[in-house]
Write a protein that holds these residues in place. Structure first.
Motif, mmCIF file in Angstrom:
data_model
loop_
_atom_site.group_PDB
_atom_site.id
_atom_site.type_symbol
_atom_site.label_atom_id
_atom_site.label_comp_id
_atom_site.label_asym_id
_atom_site.label_seq_id
_atom_site.Cartn_x
_atom_site.Cartn_y
_atom_site.Cartn_z
ATOM 1 N N UNK A 204 0.750 -0.967 -0.023
ATOM 2 C CA UNK A 204 0.120 -0.324 -0.332
ATOM 3 C C UNK A 204 0.837 1.081 0.123
ATOM 4 N N UNK A 205 1.799 0.861 0.608
ATOM 5 C CA UNK A 205 2.418 2.006 0.664
ATOM 6 C C UNK A 205 3.052 2.460 -0.882
ATOM 7 N N UNK A 206 3.157 1.514 -1.943
ATOM 8 C CA UNK A 206 3.618 1.763 -3.208
ATOM 9 C C UNK A 206 2.614 2.171 -4.287
ATOM 10 N N UNK A 207 1.667 1.309 -4.047
ATOM 11 C CA UNK A 207 0.401 1.730 -5.023
ATOM 12 C C UNK A 207 -0.436 2.875 -4.038
ATOM 13 N N UNK A 208 -0.209 2.946 -2.310
ATOM 14 C CA UNK A 208 -1.537 4.226 -1.973
ATOM 15 C C UNK A 208 -0.410 5.282 -2.224
ATOM 16 N N UNK A 209 0.527 4.824 -1.381
ATOM 17 C CA UNK A 209 1.590 6.077 -0.811
ATOM 18 C C UNK A 209 2.629 6.459 -2.430
ATOM 19 N N UNK A 210 2.643 6.042 -3.005
ATOM 20 C CA UNK A 210 3.644 6.334 -4.254
ATOM 21 C C UNK A 210 4.702 6.438 -3.615
ATOM 22 N N UNK A 211 5.414 5.579 -2.721
ATOM 23 C CA UNK A 211 7.164 5.407 -2.076
ATOM 24 C C UNK A 211 7.740 5.504 -3.157
ATOM 25 N N UNK A 212 7.559 4.614 -3.997
ATOM 26 C CA UNK A 212 8.860 4.726 -5.371
ATOM 27 C C UNK A 212 9.599 6.019 -5.916
ATOM 28 N N UNK A 213 8.214 6.790 -6.163
ATOM 29 C CA UNK A 213 8.433 7.981 -6.484
ATOM 30 C C UNK A 213 9.273 8.915 -5.648
ATOM 31 N N UNK A 214 8.164 8.032 -4.760
ATOM 32 C CA UNK A 214 9.177 9.654 -3.393
ATOM 33 C C UNK A 214 10.510 9.644 -3.244
ATOM 34 N N UNK A 215 11.217 7.852 -3.928
ATOM 35 C CA UNK A 215 12.412 7.852 -3.314
ATOM 36 C C UNK A 215 13.240 7.695 -4.080
ATOM 37 N N UNK A 216 12.467 7.917 -5.574
ATOM 38 C CA UNK A 216 13.417 8.464 -6.640
ATOM 39 C C UNK A 216 13.323 9.732 -7.228
ATOM 40 N N UNK A 217 11.968 10.389 -6.599
ATOM 41 C CA UNK A 217 12.749 12.026 -6.290
ATOM 42 C C UNK A 217 13.388 12.902 -5.789
ATOM 43 N N UNK A 218 13.530 12.317 -3.849
ATOM 44 C CA UNK A 218 14.483 12.498 -3.360
ATOM 45 C C UNK A 218 16.164 12.102 -3.508
#
Length: 490
Positions: A204-218
């Motif tokens: 859910x952190x991936x699908x709802x929290x967009x965590x992968x995008x967050x890590x890539x961008x940071x």
């Protein structure tokens, strides 16, 4: 007649004081003599409101709007515990319904409409939506709320890769699905190793929290060092995070999962390079894991940590137990029932006992809208970007300009600010300024005003003379500038 009414209405909404715009509209329609005139005015207002955004915001008031033939319509959301008891008012003689409420200027909240007492729907006039555990919700975002840029996918930056794995737990007697994020440039044959972040409710952190995008961008924007992220999918989160299987799950995490990840990937096998975090009950189990095993996890992240299970077991364990070598990051919303009071007490205890803590309370509810926008808080707290080869002449790094989030934030009365100055073509020094402003734009402090060569710097801001509130700090170096927000809380 219709044209006349439309023109009159548009003149009205364009000229009245913004704070009174919506009420003036209601008064105007009420004064009209017949249903046809009223409906025409309503239609014209809807056209205008769409250009401004719906819910229709005037000053600190948000007006929810619905147009349709229903017997009743109410609103449920973060602001009323998802109980549909905000009953909208019908504007007599029309099919127009409304409900106005004052909110904080930076509030962000999820909601839905309930038609005729049973039919839950999204706001048909509001295109802004946020995914949640029970499907999408409509979003109310007040004017000073800043949408999280880091959750968006950007095609023009390097991206990490996802590896799917399955691990069997002897402690729990069950298989667990994993998704492991490997940062851009990851090479299993190189000597480089990485800090590791473990996510409860991982998928859910991936699908709802967009965590992968967050890590890539940071990583791309030099906000954090590259990390390996382990997203763990629970089988029965209530039992594993807070119920009868919580001990077995905790032992699985520290005795089986961590050794497996360290053996399989290029991690730094050290507690101060591991963060475990989770949302709600996921925060509860994260606290139990880190406090019971500080030799494994030196960092713990709490997204609205729900500590009430088992008579506040995790909360009391930390409050009543010895101080341990754990660094905490906690985020919660003011619209989360009794949870904010618990988290404030937990915060105060940690600070009084000299735990290292980063925390933030936002005007939001218990939702993925809050959690996805604050994953960056936890990652930056855990592994802030540290360029370690400026001195050796790494030109990717020498040409980077960045301004970090201050730490701690909120602060009282001292905080630190890190920044990097890029190298110009002639490798000359350049004038660098770092200034602090209040919310009215008045300069309250100058922290840096001098010529500086390319490199990374850290300055301390001490503000015992300033009052609590929001402040902004702005870095300028040549043609580059950046501004960030910080909170002084006394």
């Amino acid at each position: 007649m219709k044209l006349y009414l439309t023109i009159a209405l548009l003149i009205l909404v364009a000229t009245v004081n913004a704070q009174n715009q919506f009420q003036q509209f209601i008064n105007y329609v009420t004064s009209l003599p017949d249903p046809t005139s009223k409906q025409t005015a309503v239609d014209s207002f809807i056209v205008y409101a769409r250009t401004q955004g719906i819910p229709f915001i005037t000053g600190d008031s948000a007006s929810f709007i619905y147009r349709g033939n229903v017997s009743s319509i109410s609103i449920a959301g973060d602001f009323n515990g998802w109980t549909p008891n905000w009953n909208m008012t019908n504007l007599s003689g029309t099919n127009f319904w409304y409900y106005s409420k004052v909110f904080e200027s930076d509030a962000r909240l999820d909601y839905k409409f309930v038609r005729n007492g049973t039919d839950w729907i999204l706001d048909p006039e509001n295109p802004r939506q946020v995914s949640g555990g029970f499907g999408p919700n409509s979003e109310l975002a007040m004017p000073e709320y800043i949408q999280p840029w880091e959750i968006n996918y950007r095609s023009n930056i390097p991206h990490g890769t996802i590896v799917n794995k399955t691990i069997y737990s002897i402690n729990v007697g069950a298989y667990y699905q994993l998704r492991i994020y490997l940062p851009p440039g990851y090479d299993s044959t190189s000597a480089e190793r990485y800090p590791t972040v473990y996510f409860q409710d991982g998928f859910e952190y991936i699908t709802l929290g967009s965590a992968v995008n967050v890590i890539d961008n940071l990583i791309d924007s030099n906000k954090i060092n590259p990390v390996i992220a382990v997203f763990v999918r629970p089988n029965n989160r209530n039992e594993e995070y807070a119920g009868s299987v919580r001990v077995q799950y905790r032992l699985f995490f520290v005795n089986e999962l961590v050794p497996y990840i360290d053996a399989s990937f290029k991690t730094i096998p050290s507690a101060d390079k591991r963060l475990v975090l989770g949302d709600s009950f996921g925060g509860n189990i994260s606290a139990l894991i880190s406090y019971n095993h500080p030799e494994v996890f030196g960092y713990c992240g709490l997204h609205s940590g729900a500590f009430w299970p088992n008579n506040y077991e995790a909360y009391n364990l930390v409050i009543n137990g010895p101080v341990k070598n754990i660094k905490w990051c906690s985020v919660w919303g003011t619209y989360e029932g009794s949870l904010p009071a618990n988290m404030r007490n937990f915060r105060d205890f940690l600070l009084q006992n000299n735990y290292q803590l980063s925390w933030e309370e936002r005007h939001e509810g218990h939702s993925w809208g809050l959690w996805r926008a604050t994953i960056d808080n936890m990652l930056i707290f855990f592994s802030p970007f540290e360029p370690n080869s400026i001195e050796s002449g790494d030109m990717g790094l020498l040409n980077k300009f960045y301004l970090d989030l201050n730490y701690p934030n909120p602060f009282n009365p001292t905080t630190k600010i890190r920044f990097a100055v890029p190298q110009n073509e002639k490798r000359e020094t350049r004038n660098v300024t770092l200034k602090v402003y209040d919310v009215s734009g008045n300069e309250v402090a100058t922290l840096v005003n001098e010529e500086k060569p390319a490199g990374t710097y850290e300055v301390e801001f001490n503000a015992p003379q300033l009052s609590s509130g929001i402040y902004f700090y702005k870095l300028t170096a040549g043609n580059n500038s950046a501004t960030r927000k910080m909170i002084l809380l006394k």
